[in-house]
Design an enzyme around this catalytic site. Sequence first.
Site, PDB file in Angstrom:
ATOM      1  N   ASP A 478       0.834  -1.207   0.000  1.00 12.18           N
ATOM      2  CA  ASP A 478       0.000   0.000   0.000  1.00 12.18           C
ATOM      3  C   ASP A 478       0.870   1.259   0.000  1.00 12.18           C
ATOM      4  O   ASP A 478       2.064   1.219   0.327  1.00 12.18           O
ATOM      5  CB  ASP A 478      -0.892  -0.039   1.254  1.00 12.18           C
ATOM      6  CG  ASP A 478      -2.186   0.743   1.084  1.00 12.18           C
ATOM      7  OD1 ASP A 478      -2.316   1.497   0.101  1.00 12.18           O
ATOM      8  OD2 ASP A 478      -3.065   0.597   1.959  1.00 12.18           O
ATOM      9  N   ASP A 548     -10.659   2.366  -3.234  1.00  9.23           N
ATOM     10  CA  ASP A 548     -11.173   2.228  -1.872  1.00  9.23           C
ATOM     11  C   ASP A 548     -12.692   2.333  -1.855  1.00  9.23           C
ATOM     12  O   ASP A 548     -13.302   2.119  -0.813  1.00  9.23           O
ATOM     13  CB  ASP A 548     -10.566   3.303  -0.962  1.00  9.23           C
ATOM     14  CG  ASP A 548      -9.320   2.790  -0.281  1.00  9.23           C
ATOM     15  OD1 ASP A 548      -8.977   1.607  -0.465  1.00  9.23           O
ATOM     16  OD2 ASP A 548      -8.672   3.577   0.438  1.00  9.23           O
TER      17      ASP A 548
HETATM   18  C1  DGJ Z   1      -5.834   1.992   1.947  1.00 11.82           C
HETATM   19  C2  DGJ Z   1      -6.236   0.759   1.208  1.00 11.82           C
HETATM   20  O1  DGJ Z   1      -6.735   1.090  -0.046  1.00 11.82           O
HETATM   21  C3  DGJ Z   1      -7.253   0.001   2.049  1.00 11.82           C
HETATM   22  O2  DGJ Z   1      -7.711  -1.103   1.348  1.00 11.82           O
HETATM   23  C4  DGJ Z   1      -6.600  -0.391   3.340  1.00 11.82           C
HETATM   24  O3  DGJ Z   1      -5.557  -1.282   3.081  1.00 11.82           O
HETATM   25  C5  DGJ Z   1      -6.100   0.835   4.057  1.00 11.82           C
HETATM   26  N1  DGJ Z   1      -5.256   1.640   3.213  1.00 11.82           N
HETATM   27  C6  DGJ Z   1      -5.356   0.455   5.302  1.00 11.82           C
HETATM   28  O4  DGJ Z   1      -4.767   1.524   5.903  1.00 11.82           O
END
Ligand code: DGJ
Length: 730
Positions: A478, A548
Site C-alpha cells: 500500500d 477504496d
Molecule cells: C488503503 C487501502 O486502499 C485500504 O484497502 C486499506 O488497506 C487501508 N489503506 C489500510 O490503511
Amino acid sequence: MSIIFNEKTNQFHLHTASTSYICEVFNGILAHAYWGKRVKQILPLEQLYKIKNINLAPHDLENSDWYSTDVLLHEFATWGSADLRTPAFHAVYADGSTVTRFRYKGHRILKGKPSLCGLPSTYVNSDDTCETLEIELFDDCKSVSAFLLYSVFEEKDIITRSVRIANGGKESMTLKTVESFCADFPNDNYDMISLYGAWARECHIQRAPLFNGIQAVDSKHGASGPNHNPFVALCSKDATETSGEVFGLALMYSGNFYAGAAVDRYSRTRLLLGLNSFNFEWNLGAGEEFQAPEVIMSYSSEGIGKMSRQFHKIIAKNVCRGKWRDIERPTLINNWEATYFDFNEEKLLNIADAAAELGIDMLVLDDGWFGKRNTDNCSLGDWYENREKLPGGLKGLGEKLNQKGLKFGLWFEPEMVSPDSDLYRAHPDWCLHTANRPRTESRQQLVLDFSRQDVCDYIVKSVSDVLRENPIAYVKWDMNRHMSEAGSALLKAENQREVFHRYILGLYSVLERITTAFPEVLFESCSSGGGRFDAGMFYYMPQTWTSDDSDAVERLYIQEGTSLVYPFRTMGAHISAVPNHQIGRVTPLKLRGDVAMLGQFGFELDLSKMSVEDKELSKKLIAFYKEYGEIIHSGEVYKLASVFEGKSSAFQIISEDKNTVIVFLYNIQGKVGLPSKILKLQNLEANAEYVEITDEKDGTVYGGDALMNVGILQDITHDHASEIRVFKRK
Ligand code: DGJ
C-alpha cells in the site's frame, strides 16, 4: 519483417498486423510522417503535406516547401532553434545555452527487445515476436545523442517507444524536459480521451474536442494517479466503441507524468507523453546517460474497444511477469472493512472459519498488525508484529490459517514512516523533507526517502525478513499519501529537483529485489486504491486494489474506466458490506458479486456475521468464479453498453478458444414503461450456433449471426439488478 528502412525515401516503416508508423529523415531532421492503418508505402514528406503562406517562423528550410522546422511534423522535437512549439527535449548546457539541434546520425535494427536500465518495460517471451529499431539523433555542437527505441509487437498490434539521452560532451548538462513520446499530427480534428478522478473515484472517462492551445493531464505529486492516469488517446470525432480511429498511449511509469496535445496556429497537433518537466531537472555528467520511461502505443481503426483489447493483451503478457502472470489467483477475504484496526487473533480465526466454509482460498490481514498500531497515527516503519493482537505472532496465525486450508496474505505500507515510530525516532532524516520547512503530514505519516540507498536497503531487509520467517503467500503493498516537501537530505542543492524521479527509481529497484527474492508470493499494489494504477507497477506486481470505493455501483464506473487501458485481471475487486462504508448505498449481494466477478475476486466484510442465505449465494458466486475466472481474465473484452452513457452497463467476454461467451449485464436504475434494451454481441462466428447455459434459459440455441445482428434482451429492469449469461459454441 516489421521494420523496414527505405534508403530511397529515407523512411522508416514500422508495421504491425494492422498499423503502420512511419518517420522520415528530412534535411537531417527526424520527421514524423504517418501513424495509422497499415499502408504499403507513402509519398515522401515533401510531397505528402504542404503548408503555404508562412510568416514569423524562423526560415531554416531554404530549399523546401516546408520553409521552417517550426511547421514540420517532428518525431522528437527540440527546443532552442527553429521549432518554436512545446518541445519533447529541452536542456541547459554548461555555457547557459538552451539550444539543441538533433540530426539523424544512424540506426540499427535488432531482433527482440532490450530492457531499459532501471525502469520497467515491455518484454518479449521470444525474440521472434518483436523487432526493435534504434535511431541515434546527434547534436554535433554539444556532442549529445538521443537514442530513440521503437519496438514492434507485430501480432499484438502494439509499438513501444522510449528515449535515452547520452552526454558525449566534456561538460555536464541539465535535462529539463525529456518526453518519451512525441509526434506531430497534420491536423487537429480529434477528441482527446483521458482518465481522471480522485481518491475512491478513480479512472472516470473524459472525452473533449481538441482546441487551439494546449490540452493536458498530468501528475505533480509523486505518484501516477488518481487525479489523472498516465494514459491519453486522440480519436477521430466519429470514433465509437466499434468504429473510427484511436491513437492510444500508456506510460510505463509510476510517478509525475505529463500527457498533452498542443494544437498550433496551423492547426497541427503535437502529442506528448512522458515525465512531467514541471519541477524536474536531471544533471547529466559528461559520459553519462539518462533513460526516460517507455510508452505503449495502441492504434485502432476499428474503434476504442480494439485499442483497449490491444492494451489488455500487451499488459497481461508482456508487462506483468512471474509465476502469477498466467495462472488464476486465489479468492480472498480481506479483514479491512470487516474489522479495520479492531481485530485480534480470535476475530480473524472466526472470519477464517466462515471463509473456509465458503470455499475462499486466502485470508489477507490488512493494516494494524505491527508496532503498536491501533489507529492510523503510528508505527509505519516498525515492521514487527504486535503480540497483544497476535499472541502467536504472524507465524502462529499463518499456521492456523494453513491448517484451515487457507493461505495467508499480509498488508505492508513500506514507503511510509509515522513520526510516532521507532524508525522515525532513529532516523528522522530518512523521510522526504526540505530543510527548515515543516514536514507536512497526511494521514499522520511521512514518505520515506526512496532516493536513498540506505533507506531502500532497510526496507528490502524489513519486508524480506517478515516474508522469510512467516508462511506468507501474498503481499498487499500500500501507499497512502502522496508527496510534499519532496527533498532529500543526501542530495546537493543542484540535485534536489531529481528527487521525484530518483524516488521512483529507488522504488523500482526495491520492488525488483523483493519480488525476485520471493517468486512464489503474489504481490498486489495499492495506493489508497487506484492512486498508482499504471503499467509500471504491473511489471513488478500483477494486480492492484482498484479503488477504496467498494460500492458496486461506483465500481461499475471505476472498473469500466480502468478497463479502457488495463485488463480486468489486474483489478482487485471485492464484495463488501451494506450499507456500503464509503457511500452508504444498499445493493443486493448478487450485484456486488457480479461486479466483483470481473476482477480478482474477494470479500471485504465480516463473514462470521453473514446470514445463511447470503452464505448460500456467496458459495454459488465463488463456484461460478472458480469455473469461469480463467476465461473472464484471459478472454477478449467487448463493451456492449457504457455506464458513463446511461444507467446500465454490459460487457461481453469471449474465451481465447472462442468456445465460451460470457455476458455481464448490470442495471443501476429501473424505469417503468420502457422496453428492455437489446444488446448486439460482437465478434462471434456468424455461422456457428451458441447454446445458452444460464440457469432458466438453459438450452436455448442462438445463431452467431442472430446474436450479433438481432442481439439479446437486457431483461433486467429493476434497480441494482445484474445477470451473467453464458453461451457455449456448439
Ligand atoms: C488503503 C487501502 O486502499 C485500504 O484497502 C486499506 O488497506 C487501508 N489503506 C489500510 O490503511
